[in-house]
Write a protein that holds these residues in place. Sequence first.
Motif, PDB file in Angstrom:
ATOM      1  N   ARG A 188       0.823  -1.217   0.000  1.00  0.00           N
ATOM      2  CA  ARG A 188       0.000   0.000   0.000  1.00  0.00           C
ATOM      3  C   ARG A 188       0.848   1.254   0.000  1.00  0.00           C
ATOM      4  NH1 ARG A 188      -4.391  -0.259   4.495  1.00  0.00           N
ATOM      5  NH2 ARG A 188      -4.897   1.759   3.579  1.00  0.00           N
ATOM      6  N   LEU A 189       1.935   1.237   0.761  1.00  0.00           N
ATOM      7  CA  LEU A 189       2.824   2.399   0.778  1.00  0.00           C
ATOM      8  C   LEU A 189       3.483   2.611  -0.585  1.00  0.00           C
ATOM      9  CD1 LEU A 189       4.487   2.041   4.281  1.00  0.00           C
ATOM     10  CD2 LEU A 189       3.083   3.967   3.508  1.00  0.00           C
ATOM     11  N   GLU A 190       3.920   1.526  -1.200  1.00  0.00           N
ATOM     12  CA  GLU A 190       4.573   1.644  -2.502  1.00  0.00           C
ATOM     13  C   GLU A 190       3.605   2.084  -3.596  1.00  0.00           C
ATOM     14  OE1 GLU A 190       6.390  -2.206  -2.992  1.00  0.00           O
ATOM     15  OE2 GLU A 190       8.260  -1.527  -2.068  1.00  0.00           O
ATOM     16  N   ALA A 191       2.340   1.708  -3.461  1.00  0.00           N
ATOM     17  CA  ALA A 191       1.338   2.065  -4.468  1.00  0.00           C
ATOM     18  C   ALA A 191       1.033   3.555  -4.438  1.00  0.00           C
ATOM     19  CB  ALA A 191       0.058   1.252  -4.251  1.00  0.00           C
ATOM     20  N   GLY A 192       1.233   4.167  -3.276  1.00  0.00           N
ATOM     21  CA  GLY A 192       0.948   5.601  -3.148  1.00  0.00           C
ATOM     22  C   GLY A 192      -0.549   5.858  -3.121  1.00  0.00           C
ATOM     23  N   GLY A 193      -0.897   7.111  -3.354  1.00  0.00           N
ATOM     24  CA  GLY A 193      -2.306   7.481  -3.377  1.00  0.00           C
ATOM     25  C   GLY A 193      -2.933   7.631  -2.001  1.00  0.00           C
ATOM     26  N   THR A 194      -2.127   7.612  -0.953  1.00  0.00           N
ATOM     27  CA  THR A 194      -2.667   7.800   0.390  1.00  0.00           C
ATOM     28  C   THR A 194      -2.275   9.194   0.877  1.00  0.00           C
ATOM     29  OG1 THR A 194      -0.694   6.796   1.368  1.00  0.00           O
ATOM     30  CG2 THR A 194      -2.567   5.347   1.002  1.00  0.00           C
ATOM     31  N   THR A 195      -3.038   9.672   1.816  1.00  0.00           N
ATOM     32  CA  THR A 195      -2.717  10.972   2.403  1.00  0.00           C
ATOM     33  C   THR A 195      -1.483  10.828   3.292  1.00  0.00           C
ATOM     34  OG1 THR A 195      -4.020  10.622   4.400  1.00  0.00           O
ATOM     35  CG2 THR A 195      -5.181  11.582   2.480  1.00  0.00           C
ATOM     36  N   LEU A 196      -0.927  11.952   3.671  1.00  0.00           N
ATOM     37  CA  LEU A 196       0.228  11.926   4.558  1.00  0.00           C
ATOM     38  C   LEU A 196      -0.129  11.220   5.863  1.00  0.00           C
ATOM     39  CD1 LEU A 196       3.098  12.688   5.308  1.00  0.00           C
ATOM     40  CD2 LEU A 196       2.231  14.924   6.060  1.00  0.00           C
ATOM     41  N   GLU A 197      -1.283  11.537   6.401  1.00  0.00           N
ATOM     42  CA  GLU A 197      -1.713  10.921   7.665  1.00  0.00           C
ATOM     43  C   GLU A 197      -1.867   9.405   7.507  1.00  0.00           C
ATOM     44  OE1 GLU A 197      -2.199  10.916  11.584  1.00  0.00           O
ATOM     45  OE2 GLU A 197      -1.807  12.737  10.436  1.00  0.00           O
ATOM     46  N   GLU A 198      -2.462   8.961   6.412  1.00  0.00           N
ATOM     47  CA  GLU A 198      -2.614   7.519   6.160  1.00  0.00           C
ATOM     48  C   GLU A 198      -1.251   6.857   5.985  1.00  0.00           C
ATOM     49  OE1 GLU A 198      -6.907   7.434   3.799  1.00  0.00           O
ATOM     50  OE2 GLU A 198      -5.079   7.901   2.690  1.00  0.00           O
ATOM     51  N   SER A 199      -0.371   7.521   5.263  1.00  0.00           N
ATOM     52  CA  SER A 199       0.974   6.982   5.057  1.00  0.00           C
ATOM     53  C   SER A 199       1.722   6.840   6.377  1.00  0.00           C
ATOM     54  CB  SER A 199       1.767   7.875   4.106  1.00  0.00           C
ATOM     55  OG  SER A 199       1.214   7.859   2.823  1.00  0.00           O
ATOM     56  N   LEU A 200       1.603   7.836   7.240  1.00  0.00           N
ATOM     57  CA  LEU A 200       2.261   7.758   8.554  1.00  0.00           C
ATOM     58  C   LEU A 200       1.689   6.621   9.387  1.00  0.00           C
ATOM     59  CD1 LEU A 200       2.649  11.536   9.459  1.00  0.00           C
ATOM     60  CD2 LEU A 200       4.476   9.904   8.927  1.00  0.00           C
ATOM     61  N   ALA A 201       0.372   6.461   9.348  1.00  0.00           N
ATOM     62  CA  ALA A 201      -0.263   5.374  10.095  1.00  0.00           C
ATOM     63  C   ALA A 201       0.195   4.014   9.553  1.00  0.00           C
ATOM     64  CB  ALA A 201      -1.785   5.493  10.025  1.00  0.00           C
ATOM     65  N   LEU A 202       0.283   3.896   8.236  1.00  0.00           N
ATOM     66  CA  LEU A 202       0.762   2.648   7.639  1.00  0.00           C
ATOM     67  C   LEU A 202       2.213   2.387   8.037  1.00  0.00           C
ATOM     68  CD1 LEU A 202      -0.795   2.887   4.070  1.00  0.00           C
ATOM     69  CD2 LEU A 202      -1.269   1.105   5.770  1.00  0.00           C
ATOM     70  N   TRP A 203       3.034   3.430   7.987  1.00  0.00           N
ATOM     71  CA  TRP A 203       4.441   3.293   8.363  1.00  0.00           C
ATOM     72  C   TRP A 203       4.561   2.804   9.814  1.00  0.00           C
ATOM     73  CZ3 TRP A 203       9.016   3.454   5.883  1.00  0.00           C
ATOM     74  CH2 TRP A 203      10.158   3.481   6.675  1.00  0.00           C
ATOM     75  N   GLU A 204       3.800   3.412  10.712  1.00  0.00           N
ATOM     76  CA  GLU A 204       3.844   3.025  12.122  1.00  0.00           C
ATOM     77  C   GLU A 204       3.403   1.573  12.293  1.00  0.00           C
ATOM     78  OE1 GLU A 204       1.401   6.097  13.771  1.00  0.00           O
ATOM     79  OE2 GLU A 204       3.105   7.450  14.078  1.00  0.00           O
ATOM     80  N   ARG A 205       2.355   1.187  11.572  1.00  0.00           N
ATOM     81  CA  ARG A 205       1.879  -0.195  11.650  1.00  0.00           C
ATOM     82  C   ARG A 205       2.958  -1.146  11.128  1.00  0.00           C
ATOM     83  NH1 ARG A 205      -0.367  -3.839  14.531  1.00  0.00           N
ATOM     84  NH2 ARG A 205      -1.358  -5.483  13.348  1.00  0.00           N
TER      85      ARG A 205
END
Length: 83
Positions: free
Chosen positions: A24-41
């Motif tokens: 999901r991170l590599e696909a992009g298309g997420t907001t900064l907040e979503e990306s940070l949440a994914l990174w933390e997870r």
Amino acid sequence: MTSRTDEALGYEQARDELIEVVRRLEAGGTTLEESLALWERGEELAKVCRRWLDGARARLDAALAEDAEDAGDADVEEDAGTE
């Protein structure tokens, strides 16, 4: 900080979820907040996987040490029988 739910995850479950997070991170298309949440997870899942792998390594090391000790005992018994 890892939650109790994360601690209950098996290695394969954590690994599969981590793969999905990375995808999901590599696909992009997420907001900064979503990306940070994914990174933390992803970081939490990586820690779960690391604990499983460290535990497996410790078990393997213990088994190898036990085998080496058993082989050493057999050598001592052989030496004692030849005297």
